[in-house]
Design a protein around this motif. Structure first.
Motif, PDB file in Angstrom:
ATOM      1  N   HIS A   5       0.884  -1.325   0.029  1.00  0.00           N
ATOM      2  CA  HIS A   5      -0.077   0.026   0.090  1.00  0.00           C
ATOM      3  C   HIS A   5       0.931   1.277  -0.071  1.00  0.00           C
ATOM      4  O   HIS A   5       1.364   1.685   1.157  1.00  0.00           O
ATOM      5  CB  HIS A   5      -0.987  -0.042   1.075  1.00  0.00           C
ATOM      6  CG  HIS A   5      -2.088   1.024   1.111  1.00  0.00           C
ATOM      7  ND1 HIS A   5      -3.264   0.551   0.889  1.00  0.00           N
ATOM      8  CD2 HIS A   5      -1.999   2.334   1.466  1.00  0.00           C
ATOM      9  CE1 HIS A   5      -4.080   1.814   0.613  1.00  0.00           C
ATOM     10  NE2 HIS A   5      -3.252   2.937   1.149  1.00  0.00           N
ATOM     11  N   HIS A   7       1.276   5.420  -2.039  1.00  0.00           N
ATOM     12  CA  HIS A   7       0.465   6.510  -3.071  1.00  0.00           C
ATOM     13  C   HIS A   7       1.740   7.326  -3.589  1.00  0.00           C
ATOM     14  O   HIS A   7       2.054   8.535  -3.210  1.00  0.00           O
ATOM     15  CB  HIS A   7      -0.214   7.601  -2.105  1.00  0.00           C
ATOM     16  CG  HIS A   7      -1.506   6.927  -1.699  1.00  0.00           C
ATOM     17  ND1 HIS A   7      -2.453   6.420  -1.975  1.00  0.00           N
ATOM     18  CD2 HIS A   7      -1.472   6.371  -0.096  1.00  0.00           C
ATOM     19  CE1 HIS A   7      -3.192   5.784  -1.101  1.00  0.00           C
ATOM     20  NE2 HIS A   7      -2.671   5.845   0.081  1.00  0.00           N
ATOM     21  N   GLU A  92      -8.310   2.120  -2.467  1.00  0.00           N
ATOM     22  CA  GLU A  92      -8.695   1.653  -1.322  1.00  0.00           C
ATOM     23  C   GLU A  92     -10.120   2.261  -0.708  1.00  0.00           C
ATOM     24  O   GLU A  92     -10.518   3.439  -0.898  1.00  0.00           O
ATOM     25  CB  GLU A  92      -7.676   2.467   0.120  1.00  0.00           C
ATOM     26  CG  GLU A  92      -7.526   4.017   0.010  1.00  0.00           C
ATOM     27  CD  GLU A  92      -6.561   4.278   0.972  1.00  0.00           C
ATOM     28  OE1 GLU A  92      -6.748   3.964   2.070  1.00  0.00           O
ATOM     29  OE2 GLU A  92      -5.680   4.936   0.448  1.00  0.00           O
ATOM     30  N   HIS A 150      -5.795  -2.210   5.597  1.00  0.00           N
ATOM     31  CA  HIS A 150      -4.566  -1.779   5.549  1.00  0.00           C
ATOM     32  C   HIS A 150      -4.308  -0.856   6.693  1.00  0.00           C
ATOM     33  O   HIS A 150      -5.348  -0.304   7.433  1.00  0.00           O
ATOM     34  CB  HIS A 150      -4.397  -0.930   4.160  1.00  0.00           C
ATOM     35  CG  HIS A 150      -4.467   0.544   4.201  1.00  0.00           C
ATOM     36  ND1 HIS A 150      -3.344   1.420   4.575  1.00  0.00           N
ATOM     37  CD2 HIS A 150      -5.315   1.400   3.946  1.00  0.00           C
ATOM     38  CE1 HIS A 150      -3.603   2.543   4.511  1.00  0.00           C
ATOM     39  NE2 HIS A 150      -4.926   2.695   4.316  1.00  0.00           N
ATOM     40  N   ASP A 200       2.148   2.869   3.194  1.00  0.00           N
ATOM     41  CA  ASP A 200       1.316   4.144   3.221  1.00  0.00           C
ATOM     42  C   ASP A 200       1.953   5.230   2.903  1.00  0.00           C
ATOM     43  O   ASP A 200       1.554   6.660   2.882  1.00  0.00           O
ATOM     44  CB  ASP A 200       0.187   4.269   4.196  1.00  0.00           C
ATOM     45  CG  ASP A 200      -0.892   4.890   4.160  1.00  0.00           C
ATOM     46  OD1 ASP A 200      -1.465   5.026   2.896  1.00  0.00           O
ATOM     47  OD2 ASP A 200      -1.809   5.509   5.011  1.00  0.00           O
TER      48      ASP A 200
HETATM   49 ZN   LIG Z   1      -3.483   4.843   1.745  1.00  0.00          ZN
END
Ligand SMILES: [Zn+2]
Length: 251
Positions: A5, A7, A92, A150, A200
């Motif tokens: 996970h 970004h 997500e 997550h 994340d």
């Molecule tokens: Zn996220």
């Protein structure tokens, strides 16, 4: 290591995205990265990154905080994106009452639509849950779907309910935080075949780099901490988390 996970489409990476990803997926030893969408724009950006890098994949969908903006056409477009060979699942998605309490009913409705789609397409889901665990459990337990919570920060009791229903639990840098309560407790008892790791990125950077921009390279601190908590070594945690990610996402 597999980062389930991140970004990398975030502005925080605008200055060095390509150089960074090349180094992470090269000498830094990150095996695979799943970039998560939060709306149409970021889902498209996730797919573009997946098209550019062999070992970057995407999940697409509407984040609870963007749920109220989703139109019927947007949802049809998300469905189309699922046909892309590098899109591994839906995410997500979930509920977030920390940042948004004014659209609770819309969040729930959009969450259910994505879960129905996951069942229909037999795809894994990536769940975001914040300050909404009771409603979130009520909804997810209605569906026979596979997936991962997550950056899970819930209690041991909640983790047990999810594990009993086949869910995976993913740990970011928070497991290393000095004041962390639930993540280290959960890292101690989640069965070997259900642990996943993530960053994340650009958020949740592991100690001692907490507060700095995160990237998948810092995941070593998370794996080391999980190994320490479980009385095993880094290589073992790396092996089991990679096997788990491959099983769930099918790459
Ligand atoms: Zn996220």
């Amino acid at each position: 290591m597999i980062d389930i996970h991140a970004h990398y489409d975030d502005d925080a990476f605008d200055d060095d995205r390509d150089k960074l990803l090349q180094s992470l997926l090269g000498e830094k030893g990150v095996n695979k990265i799943i970039n998560a969408g939060c709306n149409i724009e970021t889902s498209e950006a996730s797919i573009r990154l997946a098209e550019k890098y062999e070992n970057v994949y995407a999940v697409v969908g509407f984040h609870p905080n963007d749920a109220h903006k989703m139109t019927d056409d947007d949802f049809e477009y998300i469905k189309k994106m699922l046909d892309h060979p590098k899109v591994l699942g839906i995410g997500e998605i979930g509920l977030d009452y920390h940042w948004d309490t004014s659209h609770k009913e819309i969040q729930k409705e959009v969450f259910r639509k994505h879960l129905e789609l996951a069942v229909e397409r037999d795809l894994p889901v990536v769940i975001h849950e914040r300050d909404s665990i009771a409603d979130c459990l009520e909804i997810v337990l209605d569906y026979n779907v596979k997936g991962v919570f997550h950056a899970f920060s819930g209690s041991k009791e909640t983790a047990k309910i999810l594990l009993d229903r086949g869910w995976y639990i993913s740990f970011p840098g928070t497991v290393t935080f000095k004041n962390a309560k639930h993540p280290p407790e959960n890292a101690a008892f989640v069965p070997e075949d259900r642990i996943l790791t993530e960053t994340d990125s650009p958020y949740l950077t592991a100690h001692p780099f907490r507060g700095k921009r995160n990237d998948s390279g810092y995941m070593t601190y998370t794996l080391e901490k999980i190994a320490e908590i479980r009385g095993t070594d880094f290589e073992h945690i790396e092996r089991i988390t990679e096997a788990n990610a491959k099983r769930l996402f099918g790459f």
